[in-house]
Design a protein around this motif. Sequence first.
Motif, mmCIF file in Angstrom:
data_model
loop_
_atom_site.group_PDB
_atom_site.id
_atom_site.type_symbol
_atom_site.label_atom_id
_atom_site.label_comp_id
_atom_site.label_asym_id
_atom_site.label_seq_id
_atom_site.Cartn_x
_atom_site.Cartn_y
_atom_site.Cartn_z
ATOM 1 N N ARG A 1 0.861 -1.183 0.000
ATOM 2 C CA ARG A 1 0.000 0.000 0.000
ATOM 3 C C ARG A 1 0.896 1.231 0.000
ATOM 4 N NH1 ARG A 1 -5.053 -0.052 1.861
ATOM 5 N NH2 ARG A 1 -5.063 -1.585 0.188
ATOM 6 N N GLY A 2 0.565 2.188 -0.866
ATOM 7 C CA GLY A 2 1.368 3.411 -0.946
ATOM 8 C C GLY A 2 1.242 4.229 0.341
ATOM 9 N N GLY A 3 2.316 4.919 0.683
ATOM 10 C CA GLY A 3 2.297 5.767 1.879
ATOM 11 C C GLY A 3 2.694 7.188 1.526
ATOM 12 N N ASP A 4 3.377 7.845 2.450
ATOM 13 C CA ASP A 4 3.785 9.242 2.216
ATOM 14 C C ASP A 4 5.043 9.294 1.372
ATOM 15 O OD1 ASP A 4 1.750 9.919 3.868
ATOM 16 O OD2 ASP A 4 3.008 9.949 5.669
ATOM 17 N N ALA A 5 5.184 10.349 0.621
ATOM 18 C CA ALA A 5 6.422 10.679 -0.103
ATOM 19 C C ALA A 5 6.933 9.521 -0.954
ATOM 20 C CB ALA A 5 7.495 11.116 0.902
ATOM 21 N N GLY A 6 6.005 8.768 -1.529
ATOM 22 C CA GLY A 6 6.420 7.735 -2.477
ATOM 23 C C GLY A 6 6.806 6.404 -1.864
ATOM 24 N N ALA A 7 7.047 6.362 -0.556
ATOM 25 C CA ALA A 7 7.440 5.080 0.060
ATOM 26 C C ALA A 7 6.194 4.237 0.344
ATOM 27 C CB ALA A 7 8.191 5.333 1.362
ATOM 28 N N VAL A 8 6.338 2.920 0.334
ATOM 29 C CA VAL A 8 5.186 2.085 0.676
ATOM 30 C C VAL A 8 4.905 2.219 2.179
ATOM 31 C CG1 VAL A 8 5.546 0.401 -1.194
ATOM 32 C CG2 VAL A 8 6.553 -0.040 1.044
ATOM 33 N N ALA A 9 3.634 2.198 2.531
ATOM 34 C CA ALA A 9 3.275 2.231 3.958
ATOM 35 C C ALA A 9 3.532 0.853 4.558
ATOM 36 C CB ALA A 9 1.815 2.605 4.132
ATOM 37 N N TRP A 10 3.262 -0.173 3.771
ATOM 38 C CA TRP A 10 3.533 -1.538 4.203
ATOM 39 C C TRP A 10 3.651 -2.448 2.988
ATOM 40 C CZ3 TRP A 10 -0.452 -4.278 2.189
ATOM 41 C CH2 TRP A 10 -1.732 -3.729 2.183
ATOM 42 N N LEU A 11 4.319 -3.574 3.238
ATOM 43 C CA LEU A 11 4.477 -4.613 2.222
ATOM 44 C C LEU A 11 4.110 -5.932 2.889
ATOM 45 C CD1 LEU A 11 5.773 -5.609 -0.558
ATOM 46 C CD2 LEU A 11 7.851 -5.981 0.786
ATOM 47 N N VAL A 12 3.267 -6.705 2.227
ATOM 48 C CA VAL A 12 2.967 -8.058 2.718
ATOM 49 C C VAL A 12 3.594 -9.049 1.740
ATOM 50 C CG1 VAL A 12 1.125 -9.760 3.028
ATOM 51 C CG2 VAL A 12 0.895 -7.475 4.026
ATOM 52 N N ILE A 13 4.419 -9.934 2.299
ATOM 53 C CA ILE A 13 5.056 -10.968 1.477
ATOM 54 C C ILE A 13 4.357 -12.285 1.801
ATOM 55 C CG2 ILE A 13 7.196 -12.174 0.899
ATOM 56 C CD1 ILE A 13 8.762 -9.802 1.930
ATOM 57 N N GLY A 14 3.554 -12.766 0.873
ATOM 58 C CA GLY A 14 2.841 -14.035 1.068
ATOM 59 C C GLY A 14 3.674 -15.170 0.509
ATOM 60 N N ILE A 15 3.838 -16.199 1.315
ATOM 61 C CA ILE A 15 4.715 -17.317 0.937
ATOM 62 C C ILE A 15 3.920 -18.619 1.025
ATOM 63 C CG2 ILE A 15 6.827 -18.574 1.551
ATOM 64 C CD1 ILE A 15 7.836 -16.007 2.876
ATOM 65 N N GLY A 16 3.845 -19.314 -0.079
ATOM 66 C CA GLY A 16 3.203 -20.633 -0.077
ATOM 67 C C GLY A 16 4.232 -21.672 -0.475
ATOM 68 N N VAL A 17 4.426 -22.665 0.379
ATOM 69 C CA VAL A 17 5.413 -23.711 0.076
ATOM 70 C C VAL A 17 4.711 -25.063 0.085
ATOM 71 C CG1 VAL A 17 7.665 -24.694 0.646
ATOM 72 C CG2 VAL A 17 7.161 -22.333 1.311
ATOM 73 N N ASN A 18 4.794 -25.767 -1.017
ATOM 74 C CA ASN A 18 4.223 -27.112 -1.105
ATOM 75 C C ASN A 18 5.168 -28.067 -0.380
ATOM 76 O OD1 ASN A 18 2.262 -26.052 -2.804
ATOM 77 N ND2 ASN A 18 3.344 -26.650 -4.666
#
Length: 249
Positions: free
Chosen positions: A124-141
Amino acid sequence: MSEALPGFFRLRSFACLASTNETAKELAAAGAPEGTLVTAAEQSAGRGRYGRSWASPPGNLYASLLLRPNADPAAAAQLGFAAALAVAEAAQQVFPPGAPVSLKWPNDVLVGGAKAAGILLESRGGDAGAVAWLVIGIGVNLASAPLDTPYPATCLAAWGAEVAPADFLPICAGRLLAWYEAWRQAGFAPVRAAWLGRAHPMGERLRVRLAGEELEGRFAGLDADGRLLLEGREGRQPIAAAEVFPAAP
Ligand code: BTN
């Protein structure tokens, strides 16, 4: 016995969620701290890239990590390479030496050339061009792989590694934290170098599916931002977003 999860992580474990990414995003929007790690034993609506569903029966790993990197979206997306690398290194630790673990651009982990893990990044975008947060979803079989995929899929158990999600998670999380710290200190260069060390061989023929067109060419590495370099008839082309398949021999 499971390895301990490094103190950076705040684990939120659930028996069943629609999608760990959805829950992590809700927690992010509600102000949850960096390091929040959401896991579920199964997902009822697991999501993959390109709007595909991600088969999520019990026995495999489903995890979503919330980060708040002080970075623009393009730089934050480099953490997808760090996550794939972490999964590959964790898989290598639970396999006997020499197991054929490799990486496919951008974030797939392959065993014996078939997909064993995928990464879904959402931000999700935040202030001054930086992301407000990043979610890294990992699925491992880990225990099983779906049969109805548009690419060959496999699981770690099929290659002799019987490992429970609770045992794989801390190995993988530890490696991801190490690569996150390397990225924060030194930028993308060390992640890129390590990723390339485990990726398709240079010169491998690839088929690249972009929105509305398909290209063929040879793998020529990554540029400094993580874009795929494809050597084709019209020279070397950087590709920011696409789906990549091995070209027919
Ligand atoms: C891909 O298509 O390669 C990405 C798959 C990502 C799947 C994981 S499972 C945990 C997290 N929750 C989701 O709904 N998707 C990701």
